[in-house]
Write a protein that holds these residues in place. Structure first.
Motif, mmCIF file in Angstrom:
data_model
loop_
_atom_site.group_PDB
_atom_site.id
_atom_site.type_symbol
_atom_site.label_atom_id
_atom_site.label_comp_id
_atom_site.label_asym_id
_atom_site.label_seq_id
_atom_site.Cartn_x
_atom_site.Cartn_y
_atom_site.Cartn_z
ATOM 1 N N ASP A 118 70.513 7.878 66.220
ATOM 2 C CA ASP A 118 71.173 6.819 65.466
ATOM 3 C C ASP A 118 70.411 6.440 64.206
ATOM 4 N N GLN A 119 69.105 6.636 64.188
ATOM 5 C CA GLN A 119 68.342 6.240 63.009
ATOM 6 C C GLN A 119 68.773 7.027 61.773
ATOM 7 N N GLN A 146 79.012 15.805 59.057
ATOM 8 C CA GLN A 146 78.369 16.922 59.752
ATOM 9 C C GLN A 146 77.475 16.477 60.901
ATOM 10 N N HIS A 147 77.223 15.182 60.995
ATOM 11 C CA HIS A 147 76.243 14.718 61.988
ATOM 12 C C HIS A 147 76.723 14.940 63.413
ATOM 13 N N GLY A 148 77.997 14.735 63.640
ATOM 14 C CA GLY A 148 78.552 15.025 64.958
ATOM 15 C C GLY A 148 78.537 13.881 65.945
ATOM 16 N N SER A 149 77.896 12.767 65.625
ATOM 17 C CA SER A 149 77.851 11.645 66.556
ATOM 18 C C SER A 149 79.082 10.760 66.387
ATOM 19 N N ALA A 150 79.422 10.041 67.449
ATOM 20 C CA ALA A 150 80.570 9.144 67.398
ATOM 21 C C ALA A 150 80.370 8.049 66.360
ATOM 22 N N LEU A 155 81.651 5.343 61.096
ATOM 23 C CA LEU A 155 81.256 4.855 59.773
ATOM 24 C C LEU A 155 82.063 5.536 58.672
ATOM 25 N N LEU A 156 82.350 6.818 58.853
ATOM 26 C CA LEU A 156 83.129 7.546 57.861
ATOM 27 C C LEU A 156 84.555 7.000 57.787
ATOM 28 N N ARG A 157 85.148 6.731 58.937
ATOM 29 C CA ARG A 157 86.506 6.176 58.952
ATOM 30 C C ARG A 157 86.534 4.770 58.363
ATOM 31 N N ASP A 158 85.515 3.985 58.667
ATOM 32 C CA ASP A 158 85.447 2.631 58.093
ATOM 33 C C ASP A 158 85.383 2.682 56.572
ATOM 34 N N TYR A 159 84.623 3.629 56.053
ATOM 35 C CA TYR A 159 84.479 3.717 54.604
ATOM 36 C C TYR A 159 85.796 4.153 53.956
ATOM 37 N N ALA A 160 86.490 5.083 54.584
ATOM 38 C CA ALA A 160 87.762 5.554 54.028
ATOM 39 C C ALA A 160 88.784 4.427 53.932
ATOM 40 N N ALA A 161 88.671 3.443 54.784
ATOM 41 C CA ALA A 161 89.632 2.332 54.800
ATOM 42 C C ALA A 161 89.225 1.175 53.906
ATOM 43 N N SER A 182 89.276 16.467 66.085
ATOM 44 C CA SER A 182 89.645 15.574 67.173
ATOM 45 C C SER A 182 91.019 14.963 66.938
ATOM 46 N N SER A 183 91.705 14.676 68.026
ATOM 47 C CA SER A 183 93.005 14.008 67.930
ATOM 48 C C SER A 183 92.843 12.587 67.410
#
Length: 369
Positions: A118-119, A146-150, A155-161, A182-183
């Motif tokens: 997470d760091q 590319q990180h692969g973590s949930a 964070l990526l989805r939050d930024y897109a919104a 992912s679905s």
């Protein structure tokens, strides 16, 4: 220049014992501006060396600010990322914040994506939201994807919104979300489409959804194409990506053709069908031509008999006609002026695919006898 340490490094590499070379010897070699090949050998030695001995030397390399050390610092970033410790994220983040060379900073952002935990995600999030350099923010978006973590995906989805974020960066976030498999990513993009007002973002979402091979993505794209509340340009883009998919249902496009009133969309459906090699696509083209001919006749023909002859010559009969359907393949009709026209059946149309793609509405192919 102090030759002994450099010669010692060279000797160590040649003998295959680079990792066993004394740390002070490697450190001296990596403080030079000359002998770049020996420096590369020393860096390889640090890659094999135990972490507790390698990290202090790497930090000294990263602290250099002379121009001749830029390439060396970039390599040092890579080696630091391979030695995963509690300090790794902190060292890489410090490079992002303080190194004067943008290439070194970009390397640090990229390698943060390869560090588990997470760091690293927290560090990337801080770069994305706090950096004043657009290029580093773009690298952070890529690294999160590319990180692969949930948590990175969240964070990526939050930024897109984020409505207050630069649109160009939101576009990149949407692009990389679309590259996920992912679905949940697919469902998120479909939901985001209804929440954004920017046409550019909607275009990016349509493209991102089109990258999914899921049936749900095809159905959603067809839904956008058939939604009369959406701008025609977006409907056409959605339709275009439907016709580019590997899995294809000509019946879906034929049904959309019947429902839509926009001529431009109808033309694009015809064009999309003409780009496909499947027999079903060719069949839909021929059926569409015959039915549209008779509908046009009912609206416009001043002479019903002449119009009927025209439709029959093009391979159609009136709806409800006892012999409904096209004449058999190879049937020849005489035209005025001595020209002949031959109805080409669906199996023959497939052989004329390239010509049809140029003029998909011309089911009638001229012959000269």
């Amino acid at each position: 220049m102090r030759l002994f340490p450099i010669i010692a490094v060279a000797g160590g590499i040649a003998l295959g014992h680079a990792a066993d070379m004394p740390a002070p010897t490697l450190s001296v070699a990596l403080q030079q501006c000359e002998e770049s090949e020996l420096q590369e050998a020393a860096m390889n030695a640090l890659l094999q060396m135990e972490t507790e001995h390698a990290m202090p030397i790497l930090q000294r390399v990263l602290a250099r600010r002379d121009d001749c050390s830029v390439k060396l610092r970039r390599k040092a970033v890579f080696v630091v990322a391979q030695h995963e410790t509690e300090q790794t994220e902190e060292i890489l983040l410090e490079v992002v914040r303080t190194d004067p060379d943008v290439g070194v900073r970009e390397q640090a952002v990229f390698w943060l994506s390869q560090v588990e935990g997470d760091q690293a995600v927290v560090a990337l999030d801080s770069i994305l939201n706090e950096s004043a350099e657009r290029v580093l923010q773009e690298k952070a978006i890529f690294a999160l994807s590319q990180h692969g973590s949930a948590r990175a995906g969240e964070l990526l989805r939050d930024y897109a919104a984020r409505a207050d974020a630069p649109e160009s960066l939101r576009e990149k976030a949407i692009f990389w979300i679309g590259n996920g498999e992912s679905s949940a990513d697919l469902a998120y993009l479909q939901d985001l489409y209804g929440r954004v007002s920017s046409q550019r973002l909607k275009e990016k979402i349509i493209f991102a959804v089109s990258q999914s091979e899921a049936v749900e993505s095809r159905d959603w794209l067809l839904g956008v194409a058939g939604d009369e509340a959406e701008p025609l340009s977006l409907r056409k883009k959605s339709l275009f990506w439907v016709t580019q998919r590997d899995e294809f249902d000509a019946g879906d496009l034929a049904a959309l053709y019947e429902r839509t009133a926009e001529r431009e969309l109808k033309e694009q459906i015809v064009f999309g069908l003409s780009q496909r090699d499947e027999p079903e696509a060719v069949d839909q083209l021929s059926r569409g031509w015959r039915s549209s001919c008779w509908r046009s006749l009912a609206r416009r023909s001043p002479n019903e008999n002449d119009g009927a002859k025209g439709c029959e010559r093009r391979g159609g009969r009136p709806p409800g006609s006892p012999a409904g359907g096209a004449p058999g393949p190879g049937t020849v009709h005489r035209r005025s002026g001595g020209q002949r026209a031959r109805w080409t059946g669906a199996h023959e149309l497939r052989g004329q695919g390239r010509r049809l793609r140029q003029r998909p509405q011309h089911i009638l192919l001229p012959q000269h006898g």
